[in-house]
Design a protein around this motif. Sequence first.
Motif, PDB file in Angstrom:
ATOM      1  N   SER A   9     -24.594  -6.671 -66.642  1.00  0.00           N
ATOM      2  CA  SER A   9     -24.870  -7.872 -67.440  1.00  0.00           C
ATOM      3  C   SER A   9     -23.670  -8.809 -67.454  1.00  0.00           C
ATOM      4  O   SER A   9     -23.825 -10.023 -67.316  1.00  0.00           O
ATOM      5  CB  SER A   9     -25.225  -7.490 -68.882  1.00  0.00           C
ATOM      6  N   ALA A  10     -22.481  -8.248 -67.623  1.00  0.00           N
ATOM      7  CA  ALA A  10     -21.268  -9.071 -67.647  1.00  0.00           C
ATOM      8  C   ALA A  10     -21.080  -9.794 -66.320  1.00  0.00           C
ATOM      9  O   ALA A  10     -20.730 -10.978 -66.290  1.00  0.00           O
ATOM     10  CB  ALA A  10     -20.052  -8.204 -67.957  1.00  0.00           C
ATOM     11  N   MET A  11     -21.334  -9.111 -65.217  1.00  0.00           N
ATOM     12  CA  MET A  11     -21.224  -9.750 -63.906  1.00  0.00           C
ATOM     13  C   MET A  11     -22.252 -10.868 -63.768  1.00  0.00           C
ATOM     14  O   MET A  11     -21.935 -11.954 -63.282  1.00  0.00           O
ATOM     15  CB  MET A  11     -21.406  -8.724 -62.790  1.00  0.00           C
ATOM     16  N   ALA A  12     -23.478 -10.602 -64.181  1.00  0.00           N
ATOM     17  CA  ALA A  12     -24.551 -11.595 -64.057  1.00  0.00           C
ATOM     18  C   ALA A  12     -24.263 -12.840 -64.884  1.00  0.00           C
ATOM     19  O   ALA A  12     -24.641 -13.947 -64.501  1.00  0.00           O
ATOM     20  CB  ALA A  12     -25.881 -10.982 -64.480  1.00  0.00           C
ATOM     21  N   GLU A  13     -23.582 -12.659 -66.000  1.00  0.00           N
ATOM     22  CA  GLU A  13     -23.281 -13.775 -66.894  1.00  0.00           C
ATOM     23  C   GLU A  13     -21.917 -14.400 -66.618  1.00  0.00           C
ATOM     24  O   GLU A  13     -21.445 -15.225 -67.404  1.00  0.00           O
ATOM     25  CB  GLU A  13     -23.366 -13.288 -68.343  1.00  0.00           C
ATOM     26  N   ASP A  14     -21.277 -13.992 -65.512  1.00  0.00           N
ATOM     27  CA  ASP A  14     -19.945 -14.496 -65.160  1.00  0.00           C
ATOM     28  C   ASP A  14     -18.943 -14.313 -66.291  1.00  0.00           C
ATOM     29  O   ASP A  14     -18.112 -15.190 -66.550  1.00  0.00           O
ATOM     30  CB  ASP A  14     -19.999 -15.973 -64.745  1.00  0.00           C
ATOM     31  N   ASP A  15     -19.017 -13.173 -66.953  1.00  0.00           N
ATOM     32  CA  ASP A  15     -18.079 -12.849 -68.022  1.00  0.00           C
ATOM     33  C   ASP A  15     -16.694 -12.632 -67.413  1.00  0.00           C
ATOM     34  O   ASP A  15     -16.492 -11.727 -66.618  1.00  0.00           O
ATOM     35  CB  ASP A  15     -18.552 -11.584 -68.742  1.00  0.00           C
ATOM     36  N   ARG A  16     -15.759 -13.468 -67.764  1.00  0.00           N
ATOM     37  CA  ARG A  16     -14.404 -13.422 -67.197  1.00  0.00           C
ATOM     38  C   ARG A  16     -13.655 -12.139 -67.546  1.00  0.00           C
ATOM     39  O   ARG A  16     -12.705 -11.780 -66.863  1.00  0.00           O
ATOM     40  CB  ARG A  16     -13.605 -14.632 -67.667  1.00  0.00           C
ATOM     41  N   ILE A  18     -14.564  -9.144 -67.158  1.00  0.00           N
ATOM     42  CA  ILE A  18     -14.778  -8.069 -66.186  1.00  0.00           C
ATOM     43  C   ILE A  18     -13.989  -8.303 -64.888  1.00  0.00           C
ATOM     44  O   ILE A  18     -13.749  -7.380 -64.126  1.00  0.00           O
ATOM     45  CB  ILE A  18     -16.280  -7.851 -65.900  1.00  0.00           C
ATOM     46  N   LEU A  19     -13.561  -9.525 -64.646  1.00  0.00           N
ATOM     47  CA  LEU A  19     -12.868  -9.843 -63.391  1.00  0.00           C
ATOM     48  C   LEU A  19     -11.622  -9.004 -63.137  1.00  0.00           C
ATOM     49  O   LEU A  19     -11.438  -8.506 -62.019  1.00  0.00           O
ATOM     50  CB  LEU A  19     -12.548 -11.334 -63.325  1.00  0.00           C
ATOM     51  N   PRO A  20     -10.734  -8.815 -64.119  1.00  0.00           N
ATOM     52  CA  PRO A  20      -9.551  -7.989 -63.847  1.00  0.00           C
ATOM     53  C   PRO A  20      -9.906  -6.558 -63.435  1.00  0.00           C
ATOM     54  O   PRO A  20      -9.254  -5.969 -62.566  1.00  0.00           O
ATOM     55  CB  PRO A  20      -8.776  -8.002 -65.168  1.00  0.00           C
ATOM     56  N   VAL A  21     -10.947  -6.021 -64.023  1.00  0.00           N
ATOM     57  CA  VAL A  21     -11.377  -4.660 -63.679  1.00  0.00           C
ATOM     58  C   VAL A  21     -11.907  -4.623 -62.252  1.00  0.00           C
ATOM     59  O   VAL A  21     -11.600  -3.708 -61.479  1.00  0.00           O
ATOM     60  CB  VAL A  21     -12.450  -4.160 -64.674  1.00  0.00           C
ATOM     61  N   LEU A  22     -12.688  -5.631 -61.878  1.00  0.00           N
ATOM     62  CA  LEU A  22     -13.252  -5.670 -60.528  1.00  0.00           C
ATOM     63  C   LEU A  22     -12.170  -5.891 -59.472  1.00  0.00           C
ATOM     64  O   LEU A  22     -12.310  -5.424 -58.342  1.00  0.00           O
ATOM     65  CB  LEU A  22     -14.323  -6.759 -60.431  1.00  0.00           C
TER      66      LEU A  22
END
Length: 74
Positions: A9-16, A18-22
Amino acid sequence: MILDTNAISAMAEDDRDILPVLRVHPQIRVPVIALGEYRHGILGSRRWAEVEEWLSALLAVTPVLAVVEATSRH
């Protein structure tokens, strides 16, 4: 890294957030259970077609893990 439903869900919503984890864990996997939960959650969405298209693109490059004992090793 295995994604749970909230991470999808966080990825789909472009939740910033989650980016550091990815960035640290660029190789992701999606368990079939999380995929089913996510798809169930978007069924009533007005953006269903858009989100399903995004999900299809993600799944084209991301392995889906079956429900088997070996999945627990990931």
